[in-house]
Each structure stands twice: as C-alpha cells, then as structure tokens.
Write a protein that holds these residues in place. Structure first.
Motif, short mmCIF file in Angstrom:
data_model
loop_
_atom_site.label_atom_id
_atom_site.label_comp_id
_atom_site.label_asym_id
_atom_site.label_seq_id
_atom_site.Cartn_x
_atom_site.Cartn_y
_atom_site.Cartn_z
N ASN A 1 -6.90 -22.49 5.26
CA ASN A 1 -8.14 -22.25 6.02
C ASN A 1 -9.33 -22.11 5.06
N LEU B 1 -9.74 -6.90 -4.40
CA LEU B 1 -8.33 -7.15 -4.70
C LEU B 1 -8.06 -7.22 -6.21
N VAL C 1 0.13 -11.44 -2.01
CA VAL C 1 -0.67 -12.44 -2.72
C VAL C 1 -0.33 -13.86 -2.24
N MET D 1 0.83 -1.21 0.00
CA MET D 1 0.00 0.00 0.00
C MET D 1 0.87 1.25 0.00
C1 HEM Z 1 -4.53 -11.42 -3.17
C2 HEM Z 1 -4.31 -10.79 -2.08
C3 HEM Z 1 -4.85 -11.19 -0.71
C4 HEM Z 1 -5.36 -12.39 -0.25
C5 HEM Z 1 -5.53 -13.71 -1.01
C6 HEM Z 1 -5.70 -12.20 1.15
C7 HEM Z 1 -6.22 -13.20 1.99
C8 HEM Z 1 -6.30 -13.05 3.37
C9 HEM Z 1 -6.65 -14.13 4.28
C10 HEM Z 1 -6.97 -15.56 3.89
C11 HEM Z 1 -6.62 -13.61 5.54
C12 HEM Z 1 -6.90 -14.36 6.88
C13 HEM Z 1 -8.32 -14.16 7.24
C14 HEM Z 1 -8.65 -14.88 8.53
O1 HEM Z 1 -8.01 -15.85 8.91
O2 HEM Z 1 -9.61 -14.40 9.17
C15 HEM Z 1 -6.27 -12.21 5.43
C16 HEM Z 1 -6.19 -11.36 6.50
C17 HEM Z 1 -6.09 -9.99 6.35
N1 HEM Z 1 -5.86 -9.31 5.17
FE1 HEM Z 1 -5.58 -10.12 3.34
N2 HEM Z 1 -5.42 -10.89 1.50
C18 HEM Z 1 -4.92 -10.26 0.40
C19 HEM Z 1 -4.55 -8.93 0.31
C20 HEM Z 1 -4.77 -8.01 1.31
C21 HEM Z 1 -4.61 -6.58 1.17
C22 HEM Z 1 -4.14 -5.87 -0.10
C23 HEM Z 1 -4.96 -6.02 2.37
C24 HEM Z 1 -4.99 -4.57 2.80
C25 HEM Z 1 -5.19 -3.56 2.02
C26 HEM Z 1 -5.32 -7.11 3.26
C27 HEM Z 1 -5.71 -6.94 4.58
C28 HEM Z 1 -5.89 -7.97 5.47
C29 HEM Z 1 -6.14 -7.78 6.90
C30 HEM Z 1 -6.28 -6.45 7.64
C31 HEM Z 1 -6.27 -9.06 7.45
C32 HEM Z 1 -6.67 -9.42 8.91
C33 HEM Z 1 -5.54 -9.37 9.78
C34 HEM Z 1 -5.99 -9.87 11.17
O3 HEM Z 1 -7.00 -10.57 11.31
O4 HEM Z 1 -5.25 -9.52 12.10
N3 HEM Z 1 -5.19 -8.31 2.59
N4 HEM Z 1 -6.07 -11.89 4.09
#
Ligand code: HEM
Length: 144
Positions: A75, A92, A65, A19
């Motif tokens: 998960n 995304l 990614v 970002m």
């Molecule tokens: C292709 C790109 C991405 C994929 C496949 C992805 C997938 C995931 C997955 C599977 C989780 C865990 C969710 C869980 O266990 O509850 C997660 C958590 C998270 N993602 Fe991503 N994400 C991507 C990109 C991003 C981007 C670009 C951002 C921010 C702009 C982001 C922000 C977050 C946040 C804030 C969390 C939660 C963190 C937490 O629970 O402490 N993600 N993401």
C-alpha cells in the motif's frame, strides 16, 4: 489486497506481544537491581529476562516489522496520504533502539547486577509507553 486485513490483524497481534516484552523487561530489571545482593533471586530473574527477550521479544519484533513492512510494500499510497506514517516510522526507530538497549542492559546486569538504580529503570520503563501512545495516535487518528 484481499489479504491485507489478515496481515493487519497479524500486525496488531505482533505489536501487542512486542509491547508486552518492552513493558515488562524493565520491570524485571527493577526487581533484579533491588535484589542485586541475593544470588538465589538474581539467578532466577536472569533466566526470566533471557527467555522474555529471546523467546517473546525478538520473534514479536520481527513479526511486527515484517507485517508492517509488507503492508507498506502493498500500500505505497500511504506515504502520499499525509505525514502520519513518516512520523510513525520515526518513532519506530526510537522503539527499535529501545528494544536493543534492553538486551545490552540485560547482558550488562549478568556481570554487574548493581548497574544503574531501580529509580532510573522506573523512568526508563516509561519510554515505550510514550512511544506507543504517539504511534497509535499517528496510525489511527492520522492527524497530519
Ligand atoms: C517497523 C515497524 C512497523 C511498521 C513498518 C508498521 C507499518 C504499519 C502499516 C503500513 C499499517 C497499515 C496502515 C493502514 O493501512 O492504514 C500499520 C497499522 C497499524 N500499526 Fe504499525 N507498523 C509498525 C510497528 C507498529 C507498532 C510498534 C505499533 C504499536 C505500538 C503499531 C501500531 C499500528 C496500529 C494500531 C495500526 C492500525 C491498525 C488498524 O488500522 O486497525 N505498528 N502499521
């Protein structure tokens, strides 16, 4: 799953870096456009744009990614816990398209520093902010 939280921590560090590039590169385009007739300036800002995109943006995008994809693989229950992850993945797609559009703009400005207007870049700069707000609400609040 024991190391899921290590992957999640790496994921947070990765998207923060990604970002940072998505927020700052359009700012450089604004200065580039506003100083389009000053070659001493454009020569320097072109190097900054290249290094920001290639050395920070690209590795951080892949790290985000791959870490996100790994968590989805580990998960799979996430997809049956509501529509929030589907909505996040849709946003995304737009964020990834925005990432590649910045590189296309960067290449265009190498030969045409008068491309678009600084006002247009100021508006375009707001896109990742809106997408980030939506993505973080989806994954933290999980509203549906
Ligand atoms: C292709 C790109 C991405 C994929 C496949 C992805 C997938 C995931 C997955 C599977 C989780 C865990 C969710 C869980 O266990 O509850 C997660 C958590 C998270 N993602 Fe991503 N994400 C991507 C990109 C991003 C981007 C670009 C951002 C921010 C702009 C982001 C922000 C977050 C946040 C804030 C969390 C939660 C963190 C937490 O629970 O402490 N993600 N993401």
């Amino acid at each position: 799953m024991a190391y899921y939280h290590w992957i999640l921590a790496f994921h947070v560090m990765s998207f923060v870096s990604w970002m940072a590039m998505l927020f700052y590169l359009p700012r450089l385009f604004i200065y580039h456009r506003e100083n389009a007739d000053t070659k001493a300036f454009t020569d320097i800002v072109e190097v900054q744009e290249y290094k920001l995109f290639k050395y920070i943006g690209v590795p951080a995008m892949w790290a985000t990614v791959i870490s996100g994809g790994t968590m989805l693989y580990l998960n799979t229950g996430i997809f049956s816990s509501g529509g929030w992850m589907h909505a996040k993945l849709l946003a995304l797609v737009f964020l990834l398209a925005y990432h590649f559009s910045l590189n296309a703009i960067r290449n265009t400005m190498l030969t045409n520093p008068h491309y678009k207007s600084s006002k247009w870049f100021r508006f375009y700069n707001e896109v990742p902010t809106l997408l980030m707000i939506f993505i973080v609400i989806m994954v933290v609040v999980k509203p549906f």
